[in-house]
Design an enzyme around this catalytic site. Sequence first.
Site, PDB file in Angstrom:
ATOM      1  N   HIS A   1      10.440 -25.799  29.712  1.00  0.00           N
ATOM      2  CA  HIS A   1      10.384 -25.636  28.257  1.00  0.00           C
ATOM      3  C   HIS A   1       9.730 -26.838  27.576  1.00  0.00           C
ATOM      4  O   HIS A   1       9.049 -26.690  26.559  1.00  0.00           O
ATOM      5  CB  HIS A   1      11.786 -25.466  27.665  1.00  0.00           C
ATOM      6  CG  HIS A   1      12.272 -24.060  27.611  1.00  0.00           C
ATOM      7  ND1 HIS A   1      11.642 -23.063  26.892  1.00  0.00           N
ATOM      8  CD2 HIS A   1      13.356 -23.466  28.191  1.00  0.00           C
ATOM      9  CE1 HIS A   1      12.312 -21.937  27.028  1.00  0.00           C
ATOM     10  NE2 HIS A   1      13.351 -22.142  27.811  1.00  0.00           N
TER      11      HIS A   1
ATOM     12  N   GLN B   1      13.536 -25.251  21.929  1.00  0.00           N
ATOM     13  CA  GLN B   1      14.164 -23.973  21.602  1.00  0.00           C
ATOM     14  C   GLN B   1      14.880 -24.002  20.256  1.00  0.00           C
ATOM     15  O   GLN B   1      15.173 -22.952  19.697  1.00  0.00           O
ATOM     16  CB  GLN B   1      15.145 -23.558  22.698  1.00  0.00           C
ATOM     17  CG  GLN B   1      14.457 -23.198  24.005  1.00  0.00           C
ATOM     18  CD  GLN B   1      15.467 -22.835  25.054  1.00  0.00           C
ATOM     19  OE1 GLN B   1      15.992 -23.692  25.759  1.00  0.00           O
ATOM     20  NE2 GLN B   1      15.768 -21.547  25.138  1.00  0.00           N
TER      21      GLN B   1
ATOM     22  N   GLY C   1      21.842 -23.550  29.601  1.00  0.00           N
ATOM     23  CA  GLY C   1      20.914 -24.639  29.338  1.00  0.00           C
ATOM     24  C   GLY C   1      20.175 -24.401  28.043  1.00  0.00           C
ATOM     25  O   GLY C   1      20.057 -23.269  27.575  1.00  0.00           O
TER      26      GLY C   1
ATOM     27  N   CYS D   1      16.793 -16.225  29.469  1.00  0.00           N
ATOM     28  CA  CYS D   1      16.535 -17.345  28.578  1.00  0.00           C
ATOM     29  C   CYS D   1      17.074 -17.013  27.191  1.00  0.00           C
ATOM     30  O   CYS D   1      16.912 -15.890  26.713  1.00  0.00           O
ATOM     31  CB  CYS D   1      15.034 -17.602  28.508  1.00  0.00           C
ATOM     32  SG  CYS D   1      14.547 -18.958  27.428  1.00  0.00           S
ATOM     33  N   LEU D   2      17.699 -18.000  26.551  1.00  0.00           N
ATOM     34  CA  LEU D   2      18.218 -17.785  25.204  1.00  0.00           C
ATOM     35  C   LEU D   2      17.104 -17.478  24.205  1.00  0.00           C
ATOM     36  O   LEU D   2      17.355 -16.866  23.169  1.00  0.00           O
ATOM     37  CB  LEU D   2      19.024 -19.007  24.747  1.00  0.00           C
ATOM     38  CG  LEU D   2      20.305 -19.271  25.541  1.00  0.00           C
ATOM     39  CD1 LEU D   2      20.959 -20.569  25.080  1.00  0.00           C
ATOM     40  CD2 LEU D   2      21.275 -18.114  25.451  1.00  0.00           C
TER      41      LEU D   2
ATOM     42  N   HIS E   1      13.992 -24.669  34.849  1.00  0.00           N
ATOM     43  CA  HIS E   1      13.786 -23.806  33.689  1.00  0.00           C
ATOM     44  C   HIS E   1      13.707 -24.616  32.403  1.00  0.00           C
ATOM     45  O   HIS E   1      12.787 -24.448  31.594  1.00  0.00           O
ATOM     46  CB  HIS E   1      14.935 -22.794  33.635  1.00  0.00           C
ATOM     47  CG  HIS E   1      14.892 -21.860  32.468  1.00  0.00           C
ATOM     48  ND1 HIS E   1      14.656 -20.520  32.612  1.00  0.00           N
ATOM     49  CD2 HIS E   1      15.066 -22.069  31.131  1.00  0.00           C
ATOM     50  CE1 HIS E   1      14.684 -19.940  31.412  1.00  0.00           C
ATOM     51  NE2 HIS E   1      14.939 -20.854  30.497  1.00  0.00           N
ATOM     52  N   GLU E   2      14.671 -25.524  32.206  1.00  0.00           N
ATOM     53  CA  GLU E   2      14.713 -26.299  30.957  1.00  0.00           C
ATOM     54  C   GLU E   2      13.586 -27.323  30.882  1.00  0.00           C
ATOM     55  O   GLU E   2      13.001 -27.533  29.815  1.00  0.00           O
ATOM     56  CB  GLU E   2      16.081 -26.966  30.776  1.00  0.00           C
ATOM     57  CG  GLU E   2      17.252 -25.999  30.719  1.00  0.00           C
ATOM     58  CD  GLU E   2      17.104 -24.877  29.708  1.00  0.00           C
ATOM     59  OE1 GLU E   2      16.415 -25.046  28.679  1.00  0.00           O
ATOM     60  OE2 GLU E   2      17.676 -23.799  29.950  1.00  0.00           O
TER      61      GLU E   2
END
Length: 156
Positions: A135, A50, A45, A89-90, A131-132
């Site tokens: 963000h 991000q 995701g 997480c990226l 999660h996304e």
Amino acid sequence: MVRKILELGDETLRKTSKPMQKFDLRLWLLLRDMADTMYNAEGVGLAAPQVGILRRVVVIDVQDEHGLIELVNPEIISAEGEQAGSEGCLSVPGRRGYVVRPNKVTVRAQDRKGKRFELTGEGLLARALCHEIDHLDGIMYVDKMDHEIFDDGEEN
């Protein structure tokens, strides 16, 4: 086009994203770039903040029957159950944390053309949706984790 992923410490990741108003070529290009960036980084995701864009746009692909999911202006409208587990997480490379999330969520969003739809996800998809969408409000999993999990399996 693969974009640079911002990392923990960049103030952009802590800001609230604005809703998308225009469903145009710029949005389509952003969605394409976000998917390319997510796949290139081997993530499941990615949210627009991000990659430095403060808009309510998310892409997710948990390698299930849904394939690539594009969510514009998503909001969680129901959540039930509970799951707890390792989350990464990226924007926080090399780290994982133990996070509790709902096991099932329903999201209302718009597609790339502005058409409204609802999507229900369970398990990993529910975790990725939460999660996304977090963000988009400047919230990161490190804010919610109970403890950190290290590569050697040790927990702290």
